[in-house]
Motif scaffolding. Sequence first.
Motif, PDB file in Angstrom:
ATOM      1  N   HIS A  82       0.857  -1.091   0.142  1.00 38.65           N
ATOM      2  CA  HIS A  82      -0.047  -0.116  -0.039  1.00 38.65           C
ATOM      3  C   HIS A  82       0.697   1.145  -0.004  1.00 38.65           C
ATOM      4  O   HIS A  82       1.771   1.381   0.736  1.00 38.65           O
ATOM      5  CB  HIS A  82      -0.969  -0.058   1.259  1.00 38.65           C
ATOM      6  N   VAL A  90       2.334   5.083  -8.923  1.00 39.52           N
ATOM      7  CA  VAL A  90       1.421   4.331  -9.931  1.00 39.52           C
ATOM      8  C   VAL A  90       2.563   3.165 -10.581  1.00 39.52           C
ATOM      9  O   VAL A  90       1.990   2.166 -10.878  1.00 39.52           O
ATOM     10  CB  VAL A  90       0.776   5.134 -11.002  1.00 39.52           C
ATOM     11  N   LYS A 102       2.723   0.392  -8.387  1.00 35.81           N
ATOM     12  CA  LYS A 102       1.598  -0.450  -8.689  1.00 35.81           C
ATOM     13  C   LYS A 102       1.430  -1.277  -9.725  1.00 35.81           C
ATOM     14  O   LYS A 102       1.118  -2.419  -9.646  1.00 35.81           O
ATOM     15  CB  LYS A 102       0.340   0.579  -8.741  1.00 35.81           C
ATOM     16  N   GLU A 103       1.984  -0.691 -10.921  1.00 33.39           N
ATOM     17  CA  GLU A 103       1.959  -1.505 -11.933  1.00 33.39           C
ATOM     18  C   GLU A 103       3.039  -2.548 -12.183  1.00 33.39           C
ATOM     19  O   GLU A 103       2.748  -3.745 -12.679  1.00 33.39           O
ATOM     20  CB  GLU A 103       2.532  -0.580 -13.191  1.00 33.39           C
ATOM     21  N   ALA A 112       0.446  -3.120  -6.184  1.00 35.62           N
ATOM     22  CA  ALA A 112       0.198  -2.166  -4.996  1.00 35.62           C
ATOM     23  C   ALA A 112      -1.167  -1.442  -5.088  1.00 35.62           C
ATOM     24  O   ALA A 112      -1.679  -1.285  -6.126  1.00 35.62           O
ATOM     25  CB  ALA A 112       1.438  -1.256  -4.919  1.00 35.62           C
ATOM     26  N   LYS A 113      -1.624  -0.989  -4.050  1.00 35.18           N
ATOM     27  CA  LYS A 113      -2.952   0.014  -4.163  1.00 35.18           C
ATOM     28  C   LYS A 113      -2.177   1.444  -3.629  1.00 35.18           C
ATOM     29  O   LYS A 113      -1.516   1.368  -2.763  1.00 35.18           O
ATOM     30  CB  LYS A 113      -3.694  -0.493  -2.846  1.00 35.18           C
ATOM     31  N   VAL A 114      -2.670   2.477  -4.523  1.00 31.22           N
ATOM     32  CA  VAL A 114      -2.203   3.591  -4.300  1.00 31.22           C
ATOM     33  C   VAL A 114      -3.324   4.539  -3.888  1.00 31.22           C
ATOM     34  O   VAL A 114      -4.313   4.482  -4.304  1.00 31.22           O
ATOM     35  CB  VAL A 114      -1.653   4.253  -5.595  1.00 31.22           C
ATOM     36  N   ASP A 156      -5.964   4.764  -6.812  1.00 27.98           N
ATOM     37  CA  ASP A 156      -7.100   3.910  -6.600  1.00 27.98           C
ATOM     38  C   ASP A 156      -8.213   4.568  -5.789  1.00 27.98           C
ATOM     39  O   ASP A 156      -9.155   4.136  -6.108  1.00 27.98           O
ATOM     40  CB  ASP A 156      -6.598   2.396  -5.971  1.00 27.98           C
TER      41      ASP A 156
END
Lengths: 112, 261
Positions: B2, B46, B49-50, B54-56, B79
């Motif tokens: 996260h 981001v 995340k890619e 992960a969650k942003v 997100d």
Amino acid sequence: MTPGILVCSETDEGALELLTKGHELAKQLNFELSAVVLGDRNDKTVQSYFEYGAQKALLIPNSSFGALDAETYANLLHEIAKDNGPDILLIRSSRLGKETAGRVAQKLHPAA
Amino acid sequence: MHVITCMKQVVDLQQIRIKRDTREPVLEGLPVLFGDFDKNALEEAVKIKETHAAKVTVLSVGSGKLKDTVLEALAMGADEACIVVDLACEGSDTGASALTLAKAIEKIGAFDLILVGEGSADNYSGQIGSRIAEILNIPQVTYVRELSIEGNTITAVRDVEGALEVVKGQMPLVISVTSEINKPRRAPLAQILRASRKPLKSWTLSDLGIDPSKVGSGTSAIQVVSNLAPQQERKGVIFEGDVDETAGKLVDALRKEGALQ
């Protein structure tokens, strides 16, 4: 420690620059001017701090802090400043100094 | 994983007009947006995340216009957005801002990384990351121009004066980024339209358990005395003579200034 101005720089060149300004402020405010000397230095270098206006120098040997990162530096300055500390900390505006200043300010005067 | 990205809403600096007689900037009525360094921080989140699933979360404290400003951040790939909108926050200094952000982070919950820009686009005090790290009692790595993650370890290349320093650290920690770290993507219109469907939480100080008397202009340790554009004096050099003579003198003068090659 007598309230006053404390100059904090990880380089001697930066310290002398800040002491020049610090000396001017100290005269204006009738404050005591001190400086931290970070790391082992020879007598001649320490003497230059006094020549540039420091009335006191706090010698902090390498052995007491190891690698100087912002957390370590901030803890050091906090220890010095927290009880009856200086009214003004003049910190060198290097990237280390900027990061440390934020931490020290938070330690000394948290918002809540 | 996260990642929380803290972003600051500022006026569009490109559109600031300066009053000629007083050199004061006109800040009223300007559009607001997120600053460039903050966009670098979000772009890095981001990208993480890619590559790491992960969650942003975007986090921001600001005016009521934030619910529109965050749409671009959500469109860039965040997100969800958490915004703190409370009149009592107006005029907060960095200490009060950091407290508000830290309390919001506690409310958001568990995180691995907090990404911030090296400084805000308007004030550039560069203190927020350090203060948040101090409040949350976690390490910080600053001025990061390159970041990689393996397991729970980050490897960061820091841009320090005259050198590049490579450091490793264990999450959770705060990372401040420079503009060299990436080039923020432009969100396509389709993403901006879809962004309004992503979760947006809006909180007040009361939701964060913050006493309003601890933040805002009344508590600010710093008072802005003036804010003026730099003085720009014209050189006022006049060349006299016929056209050929004055043209030659002008060219020489421009060459000396380095304005001609």
